[in-house]
Design a protein around this motif. Sequence first.
Motif, PDB file in Angstrom:
ATOM      1  N   VAL A  53      69.034 114.134  36.272  1.00 23.45           N
ATOM      2  CA  VAL A  53      70.384 113.600  36.456  1.00 23.45           C
ATOM      3  C   VAL A  53      70.796 112.760  35.247  1.00 23.45           C
ATOM      4  O   VAL A  53      70.238 111.691  35.002  1.00 23.45           O
ATOM      5  N   GLY A  54      71.744 113.289  34.488  1.00 24.50           N
ATOM      6  CA  GLY A  54      72.292 112.540  33.361  1.00 24.50           C
ATOM      7  C   GLY A  54      71.920 113.124  32.010  1.00 24.50           C
ATOM      8  O   GLY A  54      70.827 113.659  31.815  1.00 24.50           O
ATOM      9  N   TYR A  55      72.871 112.987  31.086  1.00 24.89           N
ATOM     10  CA  TYR A  55      72.713 113.562  29.744  1.00 24.89           C
ATOM     11  C   TYR A  55      71.528 112.981  28.992  1.00 24.89           C
ATOM     12  O   TYR A  55      70.978 113.625  28.084  1.00 24.89           O
ATOM     13  N   LEU A  56      71.079 111.772  29.359  1.00 28.26           N
ATOM     14  CA  LEU A  56      69.961 111.152  28.644  1.00 28.26           C
ATOM     15  C   LEU A  56      68.658 111.918  28.850  1.00 28.26           C
ATOM     16  O   LEU A  56      67.709 111.754  28.086  1.00 28.26           O
ATOM     17  N   MET A  57      68.612 112.767  29.866  1.00 27.53           N
ATOM     18  CA  MET A  57      67.379 113.521  30.151  1.00 27.53           C
ATOM     19  C   MET A  57      67.340 114.882  29.453  1.00 27.53           C
ATOM     20  O   MET A  57      66.374 115.632  29.621  1.00 27.53           O
ATOM     21  N   GLU A  58      68.367 115.201  28.690  1.00 28.27           N
ATOM     22  CA  GLU A  58      68.476 116.543  28.099  1.00 28.27           C
ATOM     23  C   GLU A  58      67.279 116.888  27.210  1.00 28.27           C
ATOM     24  O   GLU A  58      66.696 117.971  27.315  1.00 28.27           O
ATOM     25  N   ASP A  59      66.885 115.984  26.341  1.00 27.18           N
ATOM     26  CA  ASP A  59      65.768 116.262  25.417  1.00 27.18           C
ATOM     27  C   ASP A  59      64.449 116.421  26.178  1.00 27.18           C
ATOM     28  O   ASP A  59      63.659 117.333  25.891  1.00 27.18           O
ATOM     29  N   ALA A  60      64.222 115.543  27.153  1.00 27.33           N
ATOM     30  CA  ALA A  60      62.982 115.616  27.940  1.00 27.33           C
ATOM     31  C   ALA A  60      62.902 116.942  28.688  1.00 27.33           C
ATOM     32  O   ALA A  60      61.859 117.605  28.701  1.00 27.33           O
ATOM     33  N   LEU A  61      64.012 117.354  29.281  1.00 22.37           N
ATOM     34  CA  LEU A  61      64.025 118.616  30.020  1.00 22.37           C
ATOM     35  C   LEU A  61      63.787 119.797  29.088  1.00 22.37           C
ATOM     36  O   LEU A  61      63.069 120.742  29.434  1.00 22.37           O
TER      37      LEU A  61
END
Length: 287
Positions: free
Chosen positions: A41-49
Amino acid sequence: MQRAEKELGVEIKYVESKDPSEYKDKISSFASQGYDVVFAVGYLMEDALGEVAPQFPNVKFAIIDANAPKSDNCAGIKFKEEQGSFLVGYLAGAMSKTHILGFVGGQEIDLIKKFEAGYRAGALTANPKTQIKVAYTGDWNDLQKGKSQAEQLFGNGADVIFHGAGKAGLGVIRAAEDKGKGFYAIGCDSNQDGEAKGRVLTSMIKRVDNAVFNTIKAVKEGRFQAGDQVYDLKQEGIGISDLQYTKQDISAPVLANLEKLKKMIIDGQIIVPTTLAEAEKFQPPKL
């Protein structure tokens, strides 16, 4: 997720990350436990995902408010927030007595500028002479900062303020509550009208609940699609509240125009700006 648990009989589990350093581990943990779909949930997780998803090709992943990582098992769920912001902007412009509106954003990022752009276009549709004064908290959680920003905007002549500031936006609602009759806040993302009955004019609702439910249903039925998926007014991914506490304050012509504008957006007659540069060039439609 709770709706899917009840209606689809699925098992759900969630965890909250306290720090970005936890994102990869938390996403990996769910994937390794065999959950069929994992939501970030949230754009901040994009790299981790983007790092984790390729390691679990048999698990489906979806991220809210961000692009889908380039992986066959990832969906990016995004929303046309500008469309709902346009509608609340029109309502704010139509209701304002001072013809000065406020906008309090959280972090100054493109996503929140999209809210601001739609809000500006809607307000100018109601009244081309409307002024919009803007402040950013730089934070999603500081309720007091949101309140002080709103108090300053009210002090500078605004009588309606829309927030796109997460929990900090609750401070905007508190400020409107303190000001009393004749002053309004506009809620964001969920229906916040009940936070200060009669002082929250409406809320711009982002139906993350519908998007998440639809994704779970698609996974269960074997029709999950990778890539970006955009929810808008037509798909009921965006909307405004039912005006439970303020409808009596709004004239019948304004309510009728709200419905007309919604239909015009759905039919493609109005293309709502998504950037401030586009908002500068926006030509308000004739009603």
